[in-house]
Design a protein around this motif. Structure first.
Motif, PDB file in Angstrom:
ATOM      1  N   TYR A 130       0.829  -1.198   0.000  1.00 26.09           N
ATOM      2  CA  TYR A 130       0.000   0.000   0.000  1.00 26.09           C
ATOM      3  C   TYR A 130       0.872   1.261   0.000  1.00 26.09           C
ATOM      4  N   TRP A 131       1.896   1.285   0.831  1.00 27.70           N
ATOM      5  CA  TRP A 131       2.805   2.423   0.909  1.00 27.70           C
ATOM      6  C   TRP A 131       3.540   2.610  -0.413  1.00 27.70           C
ATOM      7  N   ARG A 132       4.013   1.503  -0.995  1.00 29.73           N
ATOM      8  CA  ARG A 132       4.753   1.570  -2.263  1.00 29.73           C
ATOM      9  C   ARG A 132       3.842   2.034  -3.409  1.00 29.73           C
ATOM     10  N   THR A 133       2.594   1.614  -3.406  1.00 29.27           N
ATOM     11  CA  THR A 133       1.642   2.048  -4.427  1.00 29.27           C
ATOM     12  C   THR A 133       1.425   3.554  -4.341  1.00 29.27           C
ATOM     13  N   GLY A 134       1.347   4.079  -3.128  1.00 26.88           N
ATOM     14  CA  GLY A 134       1.228   5.526  -2.950  1.00 26.88           C
ATOM     15  C   GLY A 134       2.434   6.257  -3.497  1.00 26.88           C
ATOM     16  N   GLN A 135       3.617   5.699  -3.271  1.00 27.30           N
ATOM     17  CA  GLN A 135       4.834   6.317  -3.810  1.00 27.30           C
ATOM     18  C   GLN A 135       4.815   6.309  -5.331  1.00 27.30           C
ATOM     19  N   LYS A 155       2.198   6.191  -7.336  1.00 25.38           N
ATOM     20  CA  LYS A 155       1.185   7.136  -7.832  1.00 25.38           C
ATOM     21  C   LYS A 155       1.701   8.568  -7.759  1.00 25.38           C
ATOM     22  N   ALA A 156       2.389   8.899  -6.675  1.00 22.40           N
ATOM     23  CA  ALA A 156       2.970  10.241  -6.559  1.00 22.40           C
ATOM     24  C   ALA A 156       4.016  10.454  -7.650  1.00 22.40           C
ATOM     25  N   HIS A 186       0.187  14.667  -2.652  1.00 20.98           N
ATOM     26  CA  HIS A 186      -0.714  14.290  -3.743  1.00 20.98           C
ATOM     27  C   HIS A 186      -1.712  15.389  -4.083  1.00 20.98           C
ATOM     28  N   SER A 187      -2.284  15.997  -3.070  1.00 21.02           N
ATOM     29  CA  SER A 187      -3.323  17.000  -3.314  1.00 21.02           C
ATOM     30  C   SER A 187      -2.760  18.204  -4.085  1.00 21.02           C
TER      31      SER A 187
END
Length: 162
Positions: A26-31, A33-34, A114-115
């Protein structure tokens, strides 16, 4: 038949490992996407900057073309030309505003959340839409001038050459 005690420990270890792996994914997916947002924003910055900077030359070319057509048709002081020049001035001011809205050429989005990346992408898209609209308007203006030039040439060809 009784279940050995070690089986429950294996299940517990598997659950803990699965939870840790899921959290890391989950953390890596966020990275990732960023990273995708940063790359897209950088690409949009380059494209929009090129488009907006090209508008100055396009508007100058359209001004020269329209003035030449007005001179050839005898409409130099006409309302037709004055109205077009007024609109051109407004569009030049809008291009100046678009230039001011662009980020610095070497902008870095490495630490942006992200925002902020999402809102910057939306702003860049809005800038691109305005710039594309202006570009299309003055490309059409140049095409209209070319059509008027063709009509002028056709009207001035001697009768024996038609």
């Amino acid at each position: 038949m009784a279940v050995p005690d070690w089986i429950s420990y294996v299940g517990l270890a598997g659950g803990i490992i699965g939870t840790a792996t899921g959290c890391m994914a989950y953390w890596r997916t966020g990275q990732l996407k960023a990273l995708d947002l940063r790359l897209e924003l950088s690409r949009q910055d380059i494209e929009v900057r090129h488009l907006v900077l090209g508008l100055n030359d396009l508007l100058a070319q359209a001004r020269r073309s329209r003035e030449a057509v007005a001179a050839a048709t005898g409409r130099v002081g006409s309302g037709w030309l004055q109205g077009w020049m007024t609109q051109l001035q407004a569009d030049e001011n809008e291009v100046f505003g678009l230039l001011g809205a662009l980020p610095p050429e070497n902008a870095s989005y490495r630490t942006a959340p992200h925002s902020d990346l999402e809102s910057a992408l939306s702003a860049r898209h809005a800038t691109r839409v305005k710039a594309d609209s202006l570009r299309n308007k003055y490309v059409a203006s140049l095409a209209e001038d070319d059509r008027l030039r063709s009509e002028i040439r056709a009207a001035h060809v001697p009768p024996d050459n038609r």
